[in-house]
Design an enzyme around this catalytic site. Sequence first.
Site, mmCIF file in Angstrom:
data_model
loop_
_atom_site.group_PDB
_atom_site.id
_atom_site.type_symbol
_atom_site.label_atom_id
_atom_site.label_comp_id
_atom_site.label_asym_id
_atom_site.label_seq_id
_atom_site.Cartn_x
_atom_site.Cartn_y
_atom_site.Cartn_z
ATOM 1 N N ASP A 5 -20.650 1.533 46.031
ATOM 2 C CA ASP A 5 -21.267 1.029 44.800
ATOM 3 C C ASP A 5 -21.333 2.132 43.745
ATOM 4 O O ASP A 5 -22.342 2.303 43.058
ATOM 5 C CB ASP A 5 -22.666 0.478 45.086
ATOM 6 C CG ASP A 5 -23.201 -0.385 43.949
ATOM 7 O OD1 ASP A 5 -22.372 -0.879 43.140
ATOM 8 O OD2 ASP A 5 -24.428 -0.574 43.863
ATOM 9 N N VAL A 14 -38.296 1.000 39.171
ATOM 10 C CA VAL A 14 -38.437 2.438 39.401
ATOM 11 C C VAL A 14 -39.389 3.004 38.364
ATOM 12 O O VAL A 14 -39.216 2.779 37.166
ATOM 13 C CB VAL A 14 -37.076 3.163 39.329
ATOM 14 C CG1 VAL A 14 -37.250 4.650 39.610
ATOM 15 C CG2 VAL A 14 -36.082 2.548 40.311
ATOM 16 N N GLY A 29 -34.381 -3.499 38.798
ATOM 17 C CA GLY A 29 -33.290 -4.194 39.460
ATOM 18 C C GLY A 29 -33.700 -5.595 39.850
ATOM 19 O O GLY A 29 -34.782 -6.074 39.468
ATOM 20 N N LYS A 57 -39.206 4.241 43.633
ATOM 21 C CA LYS A 57 -38.576 2.921 43.672
ATOM 22 C C LYS A 57 -39.498 1.970 44.420
ATOM 23 O O LYS A 57 -39.834 2.205 45.583
ATOM 24 C CB LYS A 57 -37.217 3.012 44.366
ATOM 25 C CG LYS A 57 -36.412 1.724 44.361
ATOM 26 C CD LYS A 57 -35.034 1.966 44.989
ATOM 27 C CE LYS A 57 -34.168 0.722 44.964
ATOM 28 N NZ LYS A 57 -32.817 0.993 45.549
#
Length: 420
Positions: free
Chosen positions: A187, A79, A74, A94
């Site tokens: 989300d 991850v 991200g 993560k």
Amino acid sequence: MPKLFWRKPRSSNDHVAAAMTLHESVADEKASPTKITAYRRAIDHLENDRKWQSDMAVGKRIGLYKLSGELGKGNFSQVKTGYHELTKERVAVKILDKTKLTAKAKKMLSREISVMESIHHQNVIRLFEVIETYTKYYLVMEHAAAGELFKRLISEGRMHESEAKTIFAQLVLAVKHLHDRSIVHRDIKAENVFLSSRGVAKLGDFGFSITVSSDEKLETFCGSPPYAAPELFLDQRYVGRPVDVWSLGVLLYFMTTATMPFLGDNMASLRQSILAGRMTTPAWMSQPLRLLIESMLNTSSDGRIKVDQVLKSEWLKEASAYQNRFNNNSVYGHWCAYPTADCSEATDTELNARRALEALGIGKAMLDEHGPRGSRSNVVATYRIAVHRLLQQRRLMVQTPAAPVAKPLKKTKSRLCAIT
């Protein structure tokens, strides 16, 4: 629920800091040096083994987890797959770089941890442990072997309605679980849905989630624009629950068509498309599915269908009823995020987990001491992993055989909005 807090390491080196934090967990065991348990041996390796310390220094290990291949990436995180040293359970780790986190990102992380600590559901990714070093945060979570739903749809195309129904029912039940506890996700998208190897769907990534009353108005634009409800584009205060329902409607359309319902080459055209509610459904789509999607993608938040009504819809009610029975804790066992203080009140699953931990060198005294620390304790994390594994095994033993798999559909090239 214990109050969460960031615990500052006491060393300038990440790997030393992690080892020192873990060192505190075995103070009571050191009083009895005659027996070296698996847990004590792992802690000794963290403190003294050069190979372990070298692995931690280069990012191949953190705490009791050996890290391997990357699962995703991200803006502020990556991850990786991890393996728990004591149970050998595969986990997802993560990793967030503190130096790249803005104040807003840190707030989102704190919120994500808080929500994952408080929500326990078969179709929500479980949090096992949080480890903090001087430069990074590590969130150790449940691993979903089949990966992201998004990648599945991109590589294999649209789903049969029967397959989509099974997956989607699980996600709606997860969202209902959140809404019943005054939590809005904000989300929901294919990238935040994860699949196990046996078709269990898991909702994850709670960075934008928030606890609100049923009619409380929100202001922040959250999530991915292609999944955003019309009210988010109007610069007005909005109610959270209908926003989740809209995102679920977009997700369902994507699952069953491999395209997005609203398209745009830029943000302005995407906004116009969503506000106008311009959407076409393929001729081959069944009437019950078409009606459900249209009711979820109602541009009026007041007129939009609610989660309970989605579960009772003609298209979904049979699958949702089955999934609800499948999630029945009285049959499949309870998830216990914290060790029960009074063992006489513990479930069979927890008692079996405690026996497994005893064999590793983690007894009742250690569980009682570490219980209040929650995800900040490697002892509680090991307990959670043991409970999780037992529940998974129990479900596999009693799960109703899956229905015959339909013939693969002709692959449909996914058509996505350019705005992400």
